[in-house]
Design a protein around this motif. Structure first.
Motif, PDB file in Angstrom:
ATOM      1  N   VAL A  48      51.597  42.453  35.417  1.00  0.00           N
ATOM      2  CA  VAL A  48      51.487  43.314  36.738  1.00  0.00           C
ATOM      3  C   VAL A  48      50.950  42.977  38.290  1.00  0.00           C
ATOM      4  O   VAL A  48      52.316  43.602  39.079  1.00  0.00           O
ATOM      5  N   ALA A  49      49.824  42.569  37.989  1.00  0.00           N
ATOM      6  CA  ALA A  49      49.251  42.077  39.523  1.00  0.00           C
ATOM      7  C   ALA A  49      48.610  40.940  38.921  1.00  0.00           C
ATOM      8  O   ALA A  49      47.255  40.968  38.222  1.00  0.00           O
ATOM      9  N   ALA A  50      47.822  40.434  40.399  1.00  0.00           N
ATOM     10  CA  ALA A  50      46.511  39.814  40.343  1.00  0.00           C
ATOM     11  C   ALA A  50      46.616  39.364  41.746  1.00  0.00           C
ATOM     12  O   ALA A  50      46.925  39.273  43.181  1.00  0.00           O
ATOM     13  N   LEU A  51      45.090  39.262  41.264  1.00  0.00           N
ATOM     14  CA  LEU A  51      44.141  38.542  42.585  1.00  0.00           C
ATOM     15  C   LEU A  51      43.536  37.595  42.323  1.00  0.00           C
ATOM     16  O   LEU A  51      42.698  37.535  42.075  1.00  0.00           O
ATOM     17  N   TYR A  52      43.447  36.700  43.624  1.00  0.00           N
ATOM     18  CA  TYR A  52      42.868  35.786  43.816  1.00  0.00           C
ATOM     19  C   TYR A  52      41.489  36.130  44.479  1.00  0.00           C
ATOM     20  O   TYR A  52      41.432  35.858  46.108  1.00  0.00           O
ATOM     21  N   THR A  53      40.370  35.617  43.921  1.00  0.00           N
ATOM     22  CA  THR A  53      39.509  36.526  44.533  1.00  0.00           C
ATOM     23  C   THR A  53      38.905  35.580  46.203  1.00  0.00           C
ATOM     24  O   THR A  53      38.422  36.021  46.984  1.00  0.00           O
ATOM     25  N   PHE A  57      44.882  35.669  48.008  1.00  0.00           N
ATOM     26  CA  PHE A  57      45.711  36.656  47.937  1.00  0.00           C
ATOM     27  C   PHE A  57      46.360  37.872  46.660  1.00  0.00           C
ATOM     28  O   PHE A  57      45.551  37.326  45.466  1.00  0.00           O
ATOM     29  N   THR A  58      47.245  37.804  46.536  1.00  0.00           N
ATOM     30  CA  THR A  58      47.829  38.673  45.410  1.00  0.00           C
ATOM     31  C   THR A  58      49.411  37.822  44.772  1.00  0.00           C
ATOM     32  O   THR A  58      49.731  37.969  45.458  1.00  0.00           O
TER      33      THR A  58
END
Length: 124
Positions: A48-53, A57-58
């Motif tokens: 669904v969605a991802a986030l690089y901490t 970046f999303t």
């Protein structure tokens, strides 16, 4: 060892909103990738969605772009998924996942090592 616990799911009508939370605890690296996936009884787990901490970046699946927003509270070690304009096809069991910062396919389940228990979202 990492523990992930999702919350915030529920039953809503089409057009309404929900905010999912994923609380992370344990030994977590300074930089990592976290994501939300969903699964129904008839389909495979979908990103669904991802986030690089580290870089901020999303990534979003096309089906949720413009409606869902992934974010985090660094101090609370909590990941969020704001879900607006929900549709019946958004129904599913939503999972939070954590992987390394080197993930190159952020919406692929096999990239992630840690998973929460899931929280149910039902849109009618």
């Amino acid at each position: 060892q990492v523990q992930l616990v999702e919350s915030g799911g529920g039953s809503v009508q089409a057009g309404e909103s929900l905010r999912l939370s994923c609380s992370a605890s344990g030994q977590i690296r300074r930089t990592y990738c976290m994501a939300w996936f969903r699964q129904t009884s008839d389909k495979e787990r979908e990103g669904v969605a991802a986030l690089y901490t580290g870089l901020g970046f999303t990534h979003y699946d096309d089906s949720v772009k413009g409606r869902f927003t992934i974010s985090r509270d660094k101090d609370k070690n909590t990941l969020y998924l704001q879900m607006n304009s929900l549709k019946p096809e958004d129904t599913g069991l939503y999972y939070c996942a954590l992987g390394g910062a080197g993930i190159i396919r952020p919406l692929l389940p096999a990239e992630y090592s840690y998973w929460g228990q899931g929280t149910q979202v039902t849109v009618s």
